[in-house]
Design a protein around this motif. Structure first.
Motif, PDB file in Angstrom:
ATOM      1  N   ALA A 147      10.311  18.332   1.882  1.00  0.00           N
ATOM      2  CA  ALA A 147       9.619  17.850   0.680  1.00  0.00           C
ATOM      3  C   ALA A 147       8.139  18.189   0.792  1.00  0.00           C
ATOM      4  CB  ALA A 147       9.804  16.340   0.535  1.00  0.00           C
ATOM      5  N   SER A 148       7.494  18.256  -0.348  1.00  0.00           N
ATOM      6  CA  SER A 148       6.071  18.598  -0.394  1.00  0.00           C
ATOM      7  C   SER A 148       5.222  17.496   0.251  1.00  0.00           C
ATOM      8  CB  SER A 148       5.682  18.802  -1.856  1.00  0.00           C
ATOM      9  OG  SER A 148       4.293  18.876  -2.020  1.00  0.00           O
ATOM     10  N   HIS A 149       5.470  16.266  -0.143  1.00  0.00           N
ATOM     11  CA  HIS A 149       4.772  15.096   0.391  1.00  0.00           C
ATOM     12  C   HIS A 149       5.818  13.996   0.628  1.00  0.00           C
ATOM     13  CE1 HIS A 149       1.661  17.227  -1.878  1.00  0.00           C
ATOM     14  NE2 HIS A 149       0.710  16.477  -1.350  1.00  0.00           N
ATOM     15  N   VAL A 150       5.520  13.096   1.526  1.00  0.00           N
ATOM     16  CA  VAL A 150       6.329  11.882   1.652  1.00  0.00           C
ATOM     17  C   VAL A 150       5.417  10.683   1.396  1.00  0.00           C
ATOM     18  CG1 VAL A 150       7.816  10.456   3.099  1.00  0.00           C
ATOM     19  CG2 VAL A 150       7.898  12.956   3.321  1.00  0.00           C
ATOM     20  N   LEU A 151       5.799   9.870   0.417  1.00  0.00           N
ATOM     21  CA  LEU A 151       5.060   8.642   0.149  1.00  0.00           C
ATOM     22  C   LEU A 151       5.742   7.500   0.898  1.00  0.00           C
ATOM     23  CD1 LEU A 151       3.956  10.510  -2.017  1.00  0.00           C
ATOM     24  CD2 LEU A 151       4.140   8.644  -3.677  1.00  0.00           C
ATOM     25  N   VAL A 152       4.945   6.737   1.631  1.00  0.00           N
ATOM     26  CA  VAL A 152       5.467   5.587   2.375  1.00  0.00           C
ATOM     27  C   VAL A 152       4.984   4.328   1.667  1.00  0.00           C
ATOM     28  CG1 VAL A 152       5.494   4.386   4.597  1.00  0.00           C
ATOM     29  CG2 VAL A 152       5.323   6.912   4.531  1.00  0.00           C
ATOM     30  N   PHE A 153       5.905   3.464   1.283  1.00  0.00           N
ATOM     31  CA  PHE A 153       5.553   2.185   0.676  1.00  0.00           C
ATOM     32  C   PHE A 153       5.604   1.135   1.782  1.00  0.00           C
ATOM     33  CE2 PHE A 153       5.343   3.128  -3.839  1.00  0.00           C
ATOM     34  CZ  PHE A 153       5.794   4.434  -3.817  1.00  0.00           C
ATOM     35  N   ALA A 154       4.468   0.502   2.037  1.00  0.00           N
ATOM     36  CA  ALA A 154       4.366  -0.448   3.148  1.00  0.00           C
ATOM     37  C   ALA A 154       3.767  -1.752   2.642  1.00  0.00           C
ATOM     38  CB  ALA A 154       3.478   0.137   4.246  1.00  0.00           C
ATOM     39  N   ALA A 155       4.395  -2.853   3.027  1.00  0.00           N
ATOM     40  CA  ALA A 155       3.968  -4.165   2.527  1.00  0.00           C
ATOM     41  C   ALA A 155       3.208  -4.944   3.599  1.00  0.00           C
ATOM     42  CB  ALA A 155       5.186  -4.968   2.070  1.00  0.00           C
ATOM     43  N   TRP A 156       2.399  -5.894   3.155  1.00  0.00           N
ATOM     44  CA  TRP A 156       1.708  -6.803   4.079  1.00  0.00           C
ATOM     45  C   TRP A 156       2.722  -7.396   5.054  1.00  0.00           C
ATOM     46  CZ3 TRP A 156      -1.485 -10.331   0.216  1.00  0.00           C
ATOM     47  CH2 TRP A 156      -2.596  -9.619  -0.240  1.00  0.00           C
ATOM     48  N   ARG A 180       0.854  -1.185   0.000  1.00  0.00           N
ATOM     49  CA  ARG A 180       0.000   0.000   0.000  1.00  0.00           C
ATOM     50  C   ARG A 180       0.890   1.235   0.000  1.00  0.00           C
ATOM     51  NH1 ARG A 180      -2.629  -3.583  -1.030  1.00  0.00           N
ATOM     52  NH2 ARG A 180      -4.556  -4.385  -0.134  1.00  0.00           N
ATOM     53  N   VAL A 181       0.320   2.379  -0.366  1.00  0.00           N
ATOM     54  CA  VAL A 181       1.044   3.649  -0.321  1.00  0.00           C
ATOM     55  C   VAL A 181       0.349   4.578   0.661  1.00  0.00           C
ATOM     56  CG1 VAL A 181       1.692   5.719  -1.615  1.00  0.00           C
ATOM     57  CG2 VAL A 181       1.972   3.460  -2.656  1.00  0.00           C
ATOM     58  N   ILE A 182       1.123   5.161   1.561  1.00  0.00           N
ATOM     59  CA  ILE A 182       0.614   6.154   2.494  1.00  0.00           C
ATOM     60  C   ILE A 182       1.173   7.511   2.057  1.00  0.00           C
ATOM     61  CG2 ILE A 182       0.533   6.933   4.901  1.00  0.00           C
ATOM     62  CD1 ILE A 182       1.395   3.314   4.213  1.00  0.00           C
ATOM     63  N   VAL A 183       0.283   8.444   1.775  1.00  0.00           N
ATOM     64  CA  VAL A 183       0.686   9.781   1.327  1.00  0.00           C
ATOM     65  C   VAL A 183       0.639  10.730   2.517  1.00  0.00           C
ATOM     66  CG1 VAL A 183       0.168  11.696  -0.219  1.00  0.00           C
ATOM     67  CG2 VAL A 183      -0.238   9.341  -0.981  1.00  0.00           C
ATOM     68  N   VAL A 184       1.803  11.225   2.921  1.00  0.00           N
ATOM     69  CA  VAL A 184       1.866  12.122   4.078  1.00  0.00           C
ATOM     70  C   VAL A 184       2.103  13.548   3.594  1.00  0.00           C
ATOM     71  CG1 VAL A 184       3.007  12.636   6.276  1.00  0.00           C
ATOM     72  CG2 VAL A 184       2.846  10.253   5.480  1.00  0.00           C
ATOM     73  N   SER A 185       1.112  14.412   3.815  1.00  0.00           N
ATOM     74  CA  SER A 185       1.279  15.827   3.469  1.00  0.00           C
ATOM     75  C   SER A 185       1.247  16.718   4.721  1.00  0.00           C
ATOM     76  CB  SER A 185       0.190  16.277   2.489  1.00  0.00           C
ATOM     77  OG  SER A 185      -1.091  16.070   3.053  1.00  0.00           O
ATOM     78  N   ASN A 186       0.765  16.174   5.824  1.00  0.00           N
ATOM     79  CA  ASN A 186       0.679  16.930   7.088  1.00  0.00           C
ATOM     80  C   ASN A 186       2.077  17.345   7.556  1.00  0.00           C
ATOM     81  OD1 ASN A 186       0.844  16.846  10.190  1.00  0.00           O
ATOM     82  ND2 ASN A 186      -1.345  17.118   9.808  1.00  0.00           N
ATOM     83  N   GLN A 187       2.265  18.660   7.713  1.00  0.00           N
ATOM     84  CA  GLN A 187       3.604  19.173   8.017  1.00  0.00           C
ATOM     85  C   GLN A 187       4.131  18.650   9.354  1.00  0.00           C
ATOM     86  OE1 GLN A 187       5.530  20.574   5.903  1.00  0.00           O
ATOM     87  NE2 GLN A 187       7.248  20.885   7.318  1.00  0.00           N
ATOM     88  N   GLU A 188       3.254  18.578  10.331  1.00  0.00           N
ATOM     89  CA  GLU A 188       3.684  18.111  11.656  1.00  0.00           C
ATOM     90  C   GLU A 188       4.171  16.661  11.586  1.00  0.00           C
ATOM     91  OE1 GLU A 188       1.597  17.851  16.031  1.00  0.00           O
ATOM     92  OE2 GLU A 188       0.804  19.310  14.593  1.00  0.00           O
ATOM     93  N   LEU A 189       3.433  15.854  10.882  1.00  0.00           N
ATOM     94  CA  LEU A 189       3.854  14.452  10.719  1.00  0.00           C
ATOM     95  C   LEU A 189       5.180  14.362   9.974  1.00  0.00           C
ATOM     96  CD1 LEU A 189       0.743  12.265   9.753  1.00  0.00           C
ATOM     97  CD2 LEU A 189       2.279  11.953  11.708  1.00  0.00           C
ATOM     98  N   LYS A 190       5.324  15.165   8.926  1.00  0.00           N
ATOM     99  CA  LYS A 190       6.582  15.141   8.156  1.00  0.00           C
ATOM    100  C   LYS A 190       7.752  15.538   9.044  1.00  0.00           C
ATOM    101  CE  LYS A 190       5.363  17.618   4.577  1.00  0.00           C
ATOM    102  NZ  LYS A 190       6.268  18.569   3.983  1.00  0.00           N
TER     103      LYS A 190
END
Lengths: 210, 210
Positions: free
Chosen positions: B73-82, B47-57
């Motif tokens: 960065a503008s967004h951080v994409l997290v690639f996470a596997a089962w 799955r892909v988790i799209v992080v745009s929240n500045q505090e989380l980043k």
């Protein structure tokens, strides 16, 4: 066509027309996409073996669990990763990098020391978990490049890697096969998957937004 | 531009301009390329988790070993596997596949039985070696899509996945983070890597031909 259009066009071809061959120019482009792949710390931990010899491709059928696509495809690309990290391998890459950038050798010495401290104490098996992952980046870019050229391909994990490594003499080169990519042209009338709808998780099941 | 031109254009951005944001349209295309990735047996194990929240980043900076790109960065994409295979996960995918293709459920029953016999007796760690590999295919296609859009990105493995999984609540979703992909726009004047030559193995060192 855009990458998204190309990815929608492609599918895992199940039946190739054995009379149609991929041009050397197109094979070169597919290999080049893999060569340009980003890899962890830029170490380029994998290689591509291009098999066009018909006899070898036929020997790959039993190794690939009787998948006839090995023999019928025009070429089979083998993605093989380093069997382990070594000091020499890391230094070779970084010496090339500094040489090509006109920097003094050792410019990245503190970084390569960290890499060696992380990887060299690991077992070969632990190393290979990491090197094999890198090969998937090249594998994916080769799949995308084939689609751009309207060359069909089939991503394959179903084969006995030890047997293939023996057939291709990869062990002596410090490599272990990870994935295969037969490339060629579909036999549209005899491929059961060709007319089927591509199915993926719905976007809302695939993405989480934070 | 062709895929090869895009791959030559891209580089692992080391410094982002924090004032420039990637449009939602471009984020969607990058995620879509990953969604269309081929995966082993079509199981779409990531799955892909799209992080745009500045505090989380910003919270991701220490988790990613003090890499400031997470915040800039503008967004951080997290690639996470089962985290592992389950009977339910395999059945869910194949039920969707048969439903969308207008085939009876269970049409691929003998195949999914083989998958279950192969994966379910393995440990979760063995399963994850395999599911994590699949996530790299989507990761690579997202990198290629970003390059097509002239969006900069940085492939990242350097982070503590357990801490990120905790921050994003991934464990409860049966996922484990594998790679990160900050996306945005380079700060050209302050990125030491931007002007450097891209270095790869020479073609003759990369390819073996049989």
């Amino acid at each position: 066509m855009s990458l998204l259009e190309n990815l929608n066009w492609r599918y895992a071809t199940k039946k190739y027309d054995p009379t149609k061959k991929v041009s050397q120019e197109d094979v070169d482009k597919i290999v080049e996409a893999a060569r340009l792949a980003p890899t962890s710390s830029g170490l380029q931990q994998f290689r591509v073996i291009v098999v066009s010899n018909q006899e070898l491709k036929e020997q790959m059928v039993p190794i690939a669990w009787e998948q006839q696509i090995m023999a019928d495809a025009s070429h089979v690309l083998v993605f093989a990763a380093w069997d382990r990290y070594t000091e020499e391998r890391i230094d070779t890459i970084y010496n090339r990098t500094t040489d090509e950038r006109g920097l003094p050798r050792g410019r990245f010495g503190s970084y390569t020391d960290k890499l060696k401290a992380a990887y060299l104490p690991q077992t070969a098996e632990e190393n290979f978990v990491h090197t094999a992952r890198q090969s998937y980046i090249g594998f994916a870019l080769a799949i995308a490049q084939a689609a751009e050229l309207k060359v069909d391909c089939t991503p394959v994990e179903g084969f006995t890697s030890e047997e293939l490594d023996e057939l291709l003499g990869l062990k002596e080169k410090g490599l272990k096969s990870v994935t295969l990519l037969p490339i060629g042209y579909r036999d549209n009338e005899n491929d059961w998957l060709a007319p089927m709808k591509k199915v993926r998780n719905a976007k809302e099941d695939f993405v989480l937004e934070y």
